[in-house]
Design an enzyme around this catalytic site. Sequence first.
Site, PDB file in Angstrom:
ATOM      1  CG  ASP A 106      -1.774  -1.829   1.020  1.00 44.51           C
ATOM      2  OD1 ASP A 106      -1.684  -2.009   0.340  1.00 44.51           O
ATOM      3  OD2 ASP A 106      -2.045  -1.313   2.519  1.00 44.51           O
TER       4      ASP A 106
HETATM    5  N1  URA Z   1      -0.679  -6.166   3.910  1.00 43.97           N
HETATM    6  C1  URA Z   1      -1.058  -5.140   4.202  1.00 43.97           C
HETATM    7  O1  URA Z   1      -2.334  -4.620   4.308  1.00 43.97           O
HETATM    8  N2  URA Z   1      -0.798  -3.966   3.348  1.00 43.97           N
HETATM    9  C2  URA Z   1       0.199  -4.274   3.018  1.00 43.97           C
HETATM   10  O2  URA Z   1       0.505  -2.973   1.219  1.00 43.97           O
HETATM   11  C3  URA Z   1       0.759  -5.347   2.676  1.00 43.97           C
HETATM   12  C4  URA Z   1       0.334  -6.394   3.527  1.00 43.97           C
END
Ligand code: URA
Length: 236
Positions: A106
């Site tokens: 993310d």
């Molecule tokens: N899980 C998440 O919620 N976000 C990420 O970026 C990676 C794993």
Amino acid sequence: MSKLTLDRILQSQGFGSRKYCRELIEDGEVRIGGVVHDNYKAALETDGLVLEIFDELWPYREHVYICLNKPANVECSRKPSHHPPVLSLLPEQCSWRDVQPVGRLDHDTTGMLLLSDDGAFIHAQSSPKRHVPKVYQATTAEPVTPELVAALLAGVQLHDEPAPLAAVHCAQTGSHTLEIILEQGKYHQVKRMLAAAGNHCAALHRSQIGQLPLASLGLAEGEWCYLTPEQLALLV
Ligand code: URA
């Protein structure tokens, strides 16, 4: 052993269009072992080849395997909407070679992100069949409790998943922090699992993929490196 013409070699390494690569060569910008090579039709052995372009050394790489210590506020998507793309942190040759992130983090998640231009590697590394463990350090909004850890280990139901998803390891590391290891790579998985277990993810960092810890690479945030064959072998 494989031979390629010099213009194709430059193009394969991400120096631009074939036309531009030919211009670079004819302008005398390409040296090998200190000697200018200005004939773009010359066929050269690529194994062990080290080009000197604009006085910089470029070892020939059939494919590139990169680890980036991703900072917050860069996006893994190819068409980012709110933040710069992760590729903006790499040399422009990577975009020309079509380097892509292996899976996604993310925009606000930091840490270990692999990138490559080897489609077979990207596919194998992201395949759910491979069960590559990924280690995350999560900071939670509410205090971590034994019940939260137990729920994440037992499995929590996410609304669009057919079955509960469980962490393969989960341990409290502080009043509001935990280490969680997942073998799947579902969308927002850590954040959604924490929310489903009654807490909320305030910050997330990926610290290891397979048996390769990010810390072993000595990368500051925003820094990247090429992975060696020995390091690649640890990504299992
Ligand atoms: N899980 C998440 O919620 N976000 C990420 O970026 C990676 C794993």
